[in-house]
Design an enzyme around this catalytic site. Structure first.
Site, PDB file in Angstrom:
ATOM      1  N   GLU A  28      13.133  -3.220  10.799  1.00 45.99           N
ATOM      2  CA  GLU A  28      12.284  -2.253   9.871  1.00 45.99           C
ATOM      3  C   GLU A  28      11.363  -1.593  10.804  1.00 45.99           C
ATOM      4  OE1 GLU A  28       9.847  -3.384   6.784  1.00 45.99           O
ATOM      5  OE2 GLU A  28      10.847  -2.097   5.499  1.00 45.99           O
ATOM      6  N   TRP A  47       0.746  -1.282  -0.118  1.00 49.33           N
ATOM      7  CA  TRP A  47      -0.043   0.003  -0.074  1.00 49.33           C
ATOM      8  C   TRP A  47       0.753   1.318   0.006  1.00 49.33           C
ATOM      9  CZ3 TRP A  47       1.728   2.448   4.206  1.00 49.33           C
ATOM     10  CH2 TRP A  47       2.441   1.698   5.204  1.00 49.33           C
ATOM     11  N   ASN A  48       2.313   1.086   0.354  1.00 47.77           N
ATOM     12  CA  ASN A  48       2.833   2.466   0.594  1.00 47.77           C
ATOM     13  C   ASN A  48       3.208   3.293  -0.646  1.00 47.77           C
ATOM     14  OD1 ASN A  48       4.966   0.433  -0.271  1.00 47.77           O
ATOM     15  ND2 ASN A  48       6.387   1.479   1.015  1.00 47.77           N
ATOM     16  N   LYS A  83      -3.679  -8.058  -7.285  1.00 47.17           N
ATOM     17  CA  LYS A  83      -4.190  -8.025  -5.726  1.00 47.17           C
ATOM     18  C   LYS A  83      -3.499  -6.745  -5.051  1.00 47.17           C
ATOM     19  CE  LYS A  83      -3.808  -9.244  -1.498  1.00 47.17           C
ATOM     20  NZ  LYS A  83      -4.667  -8.015  -1.128  1.00 47.17           N
ATOM     21  N   PRO A  84      -4.142  -5.466  -5.328  1.00 47.50           N
ATOM     22  CA  PRO A  84      -3.705  -4.427  -4.533  1.00 47.50           C
ATOM     23  C   PRO A  84      -3.756  -4.781  -2.932  1.00 47.50           C
ATOM     24  CG  PRO A  84      -5.867  -4.083  -5.375  1.00 47.50           C
ATOM     25  CD  PRO A  84      -5.595  -5.345  -5.853  1.00 47.50           C
ATOM     26  N   GLU A 119      10.018  -8.637  -3.471  1.00 45.02           N
ATOM     27  CA  GLU A 119      10.561  -7.299  -3.182  1.00 45.02           C
ATOM     28  C   GLU A 119      10.105  -6.980  -1.540  1.00 45.02           C
ATOM     29  OE1 GLU A 119      10.123  -4.049  -6.188  1.00 45.02           O
ATOM     30  OE2 GLU A 119      11.385  -5.408  -7.287  1.00 45.02           O
ATOM     31  N   LEU A 120      10.794  -7.097  -0.771  1.00 43.84           N
ATOM     32  CA  LEU A 120      10.647  -7.143   0.738  1.00 43.84           C
ATOM     33  C   LEU A 120      11.177  -5.707   1.159  1.00 43.84           C
ATOM     34  CD1 LEU A 120      11.394 -10.930   1.234  1.00 43.84           C
ATOM     35  CD2 LEU A 120       9.238  -9.818   0.321  1.00 43.84           C
ATOM     36  N   GLY A 173       5.959  -6.401  -0.491  1.00 46.73           N
ATOM     37  CA  GLY A 173       5.379  -6.514   0.836  1.00 46.73           C
ATOM     38  C   GLY A 173       6.480  -6.943   1.950  1.00 46.73           C
ATOM     39  N   SER A 174       5.882  -7.297   2.898  1.00 45.69           N
ATOM     40  CA  SER A 174       6.861  -7.698   4.148  1.00 45.69           C
ATOM     41  C   SER A 174       7.654  -8.990   3.950  1.00 45.69           C
ATOM     42  CB  SER A 174       6.141  -7.590   5.333  1.00 45.69           C
ATOM     43  OG  SER A 174       5.238  -8.732   5.262  1.00 45.69           O
ATOM     44  N   CYS A 201      10.057   1.680   1.301  1.00 50.10           N
ATOM     45  CA  CYS A 201      10.875   0.442   1.319  1.00 50.10           C
ATOM     46  C   CYS A 201      12.203   0.869   1.642  1.00 50.10           C
ATOM     47  CB  CYS A 201      10.729  -0.641   0.195  1.00 50.10           C
ATOM     48  SG  CYS A 201      10.769   0.317  -1.208  1.00 50.10           S
TER      49      CYS A 201
HETATM   50  P1  NAD Z   1       2.324  -7.059   3.759  1.00 47.86           P
HETATM   51  O1  NAD Z   1       3.327  -8.217   3.732  1.00 47.86           O
HETATM   52  O2  NAD Z   1       1.759  -7.195   5.004  1.00 47.86           O
HETATM   53  O3  NAD Z   1       1.140  -7.318   2.470  1.00 47.86           O
HETATM   54  C1  NAD Z   1       1.530  -7.151   1.168  1.00 47.86           C
HETATM   55  C2  NAD Z   1       0.536  -7.989   0.313  1.00 47.86           C
HETATM   56  O4  NAD Z   1       0.287  -9.259   0.824  1.00 47.86           O
HETATM   57  C3  NAD Z   1      -1.055  -7.354   0.717  1.00 47.86           C
HETATM   58  O5  NAD Z   1      -1.588  -7.294  -0.536  1.00 47.86           O
HETATM   59  C4  NAD Z   1      -1.429  -8.378   1.468  1.00 47.86           C
HETATM   60  O6  NAD Z   1      -2.793  -8.568   1.355  1.00 47.86           O
HETATM   61  C5  NAD Z   1      -1.088  -9.504   0.883  1.00 47.86           C
HETATM   62  N1  NAD Z   1      -0.801 -10.808   1.791  1.00 47.86           N
HETATM   63  C6  NAD Z   1      -0.839 -11.128   3.023  1.00 47.86           C
HETATM   64  N2  NAD Z   1      -0.681 -12.127   3.638  1.00 47.86           N
HETATM   65  C7  NAD Z   1      -0.783 -12.880   2.364  1.00 47.86           C
HETATM   66  C8  NAD Z   1      -0.671 -14.369   2.190  1.00 47.86           C
HETATM   67  N3  NAD Z   1      -0.655 -15.171   3.271  1.00 47.86           N
HETATM   68  N4  NAD Z   1      -0.764 -14.807   0.982  1.00 47.86           N
HETATM   69  C9  NAD Z   1      -0.781 -13.929  -0.026  1.00 47.86           C
HETATM   70  N5  NAD Z   1      -1.058 -12.502   0.116  1.00 47.86           N
HETATM   71  C10 NAD Z   1      -0.802 -12.270   1.584  1.00 47.86           C
HETATM   72  O7  NAD Z   1       3.143  -5.809   3.305  1.00 47.86           O
HETATM   73  P2  NAD Z   1       2.443  -4.427   3.304  1.00 47.86           P
HETATM   74  O8  NAD Z   1       2.329  -3.828   4.851  1.00 47.86           O
HETATM   75  O9  NAD Z   1       1.660  -4.098   2.308  1.00 47.86           O
HETATM   76  O10 NAD Z   1       3.940  -3.562   2.675  1.00 47.86           O
HETATM   77  C11 NAD Z   1       4.720  -3.205   3.713  1.00 47.86           C
HETATM   78  C12 NAD Z   1       6.150  -3.907   3.326  1.00 47.86           C
HETATM   79  O11 NAD Z   1       6.412  -3.930   2.134  1.00 47.86           O
HETATM   80  C13 NAD Z   1       7.181  -3.137   4.003  1.00 47.86           C
HETATM   81  O12 NAD Z   1       8.110  -4.183   4.718  1.00 47.86           O
HETATM   82  C14 NAD Z   1       7.851  -2.433   3.175  1.00 47.86           C
HETATM   83  O13 NAD Z   1       9.408  -2.570   3.190  1.00 47.86           O
HETATM   84  C15 NAD Z   1       7.692  -3.576   1.752  1.00 47.86           C
HETATM   85  N6  NAD Z   1       7.982  -2.796   0.475  1.00 47.86           N
HETATM   86  C16 NAD Z   1       9.152  -3.253  -0.176  1.00 47.86           C
HETATM   87  C17 NAD Z   1       9.253  -2.768  -1.491  1.00 47.86           C
HETATM   88  C18 NAD Z   1      10.433  -2.902  -2.353  1.00 47.86           C
HETATM   89  O14 NAD Z   1      10.358  -2.643  -3.376  1.00 47.86           O
HETATM   90  N7  NAD Z   1      11.424  -3.766  -1.771  1.00 47.86           N
HETATM   91  C19 NAD Z   1       8.238  -1.500  -1.957  1.00 47.86           C
HETATM   92  C20 NAD Z   1       7.377  -1.229  -1.144  1.00 47.86           C
HETATM   93  C21 NAD Z   1       7.167  -1.991   0.011  1.00 47.86           C
END
Ligand code: NAD
Length: 458
Positions: A360, A132-133, A156-157, A229-230, A207-208, A263
């Protein structure tokens, strides 16, 4: 279908209730995408590019309204929402300019009747689970080159940027991308999980780390393309010969831009002991100028914390740092609601026993540690399980390059920070992930190279 409630993190208000997907609708969209892919892959590149050009025009025409949607659902300051959308236009221009040469059939050998060629064929149906960020940036890094190269996309946003996800789908469809070749899947973790169960040819996740690992465990045995990409814990070292004011202003921005929810936010600062006190004072002075407030106000610099749960992480890091002897110079606590607010926070005298310097933070908080010189700085910068970005401030390019060559990070910065370029690959080392987006590699990553061995009949 379960509805998805969307709340404004700046006010706590319910702003929308969206029809969400479930396992049945996800399966149906995946099946339709499979059919749509066959046709989309046959659409000439020029027409696919025309669709993405119209998508770009659609964004440009509605930029203010799209920025307002993103700000309302994420709490991102409106000026930064506009910056993200304007930045996306530049990224689209890059993809449009580079996609032909990146994916044209390439002859790599031609001699004595034997010719060797490389063809870039689409992966097929790719899934994109996003954060979402920076929903336009991190989504666009995937779905734009994926569509251009002939893939169908199941997007999937994040549940915290679902209205933006629907706006993306609407604009792509209005631009001519067939409805089933790009489908938005609305919902949270359960919808992401349902998507993993489908027949897909690639999974591109932002995501995370925790979620990335869960996805890798599910998809590992399927042997499909997987990009993750975490997160990061990005360090910068300020050398004794750096311009203190410039470095402090740049790093305060790098740490706090987007309310620290990037990130590649600067998450750790190491400063040479000779300029430590002056640097700390300059950074605090800069952070004090950051206006906290209504994200819809163009003057706001620090907005809301998007996910309420992150406030607990920030509280815990503050408590831990204080208990272990860090000096709190600014902030250090939540701000009164409604909504999710955290004061811009600066600590000095930190060290690597503290969570603040290890995990983080993803919020408007920064720790500054004194170092005796280059060797200690490099050692501390590498003392992390992550490796997304790292930087050095010094006027001496040779010194910066020598230091950055020793640092484990996908992107390195000399006299800058918190920066992404469409022309350069975006990737992480260690727990920051695998795979890459952006650059011409980030176009080819949505294709499968097919090797042609062609011998003329004699
Ligand atoms: P998140 O991991 O909570 O969620 C990311 C996505 O995964 C969401 O769409 C969520 O609904 C989905 N999701 C959650 N559990 C799942 C599962 N079990 N199976 C499949 N999908 C699932 O992360 P967030 O809070 O949305 O984003 C923040 C994180 O993203 C931070 O750690 C940040 O550093 C990282 N990030 C990394 C980059 C990069 O380029 N490396 C860019 C942006 C954000």
């Amino acid at each position: 279908m379960n509805p998805l409630n969307v709340y404004n993190p700046a006010t706590g208000e319910l702003i929308s209730t969206l029809p969400a997907d479930d396992a049945v609708s996800v399966a149906a969209k995946a099946a339709q995408a499979r059919i749509a892919h066959a046709a989309w892959a046959k659409v000439p590149m020029a027409e696919r590019k025309a669709c993405i050009s119209r998508f770009r025009a659609g964004i440009a025409a509605e930029l203010d309204a799209l920025a307002a949607i993103m700000t309302r659902e994420t709490g991102k300051p409106i000026s930064m929402s506009r910056n993200e959308l304007n930045g996306l236009l530049t990224r689209i221009d890059f993809f449009l300019a580079e996609v032909d040469t990146s994916t044209d059939m390439q002859t790599v050998f031609d001699d004595g009747g034997m010719r060797e060629e490389i063809e870039h064929t689409p992966l097929g149906v790719v899934a994109n689970i996003s954060a979402w960020n920076y929903p336009w940036f991190v989504g666009g890094n995937v779905f734009i080159p994926a569509l251009l190269t002939g893939n169908a996309v199941l997007y999937k946003p994040s549940e915290y940027a679902a209205m933006t996800g629907l706006a993306i789908a609407q604009l792509l469809h209005a631009a001519g991308v067939p409805k089933d070749a790009f489908a938005a899947l609305i919902g949270g973790a359960e919808v992401g999980s349902a998507l993993l169960a489908q027949k897909i040819d690639g999974l591109f996740f932002t995501g995370s780390h925790a979620t990335g690992i869960k996805i890798a465990q599910v998809l590992g045995p399927r042997l499909i393309k997987l990009q993750l990409e975490l997160g990061g814990k990005d360090p910068t070292y300020v050398c004794e010969d750096a311009n203190i004011q410039i470095a402090a202003a740049s790093l305060a921005d790098g740490a706090m831009y987007n309310t620290g929810q990037s990130c590649c936010s600067v998450e750790r600062i190491y400063v040479h002991e000779k300029i430590y006190d002056a640097f700390v004072a300059a950074l605090v002075t800069t952070v004090k100028t950051f206006k906290v407030g209504d994200p819809m106000d163009a003057a706001t610099y620090i907005g809301a914390i998007t996910r309420a749960q992150q406030l607990d992480v920030l509280d815990a890091q503050v408590k831990d740092a204080k208990a272990k002897g860090a000096t709190l110079l600014l902030g250090g606590q939540r701000l009164p609601g409604p909504g999710n607010w955290f004061a811009p926070t600066v600590f000095s005298n930190v060290n690597h026993t503290m969570e603040l310097m290890k995990e983080e933070s993803f919020g408007p908080i920064i720790g500054i540690q004194k170092v005796s010189g280059d060797a200690e700085a490099v050692h501390l910068m590498n003392d992390t399980r992550y490796g997304l970005t790292a930087g050095v401030f010094t006027p001496d390019e040779a010194r910066a390059k020598a230091l950055l060559a020793q640092v484990n990070a996908g992107s390195v910065y000399w006299n800058c920070c918190d920066r992404v370029s469409p022309r350069l690959p975006w990737s992480g080392h260690g727990d920051s992930g695998v795979g890459l987006t952006l650059s011409t590699y980030g176009i080819q990553t949505f294709t499968r190279p097919k090797a042609w061995h062609l011998r003329q009949a004699t």
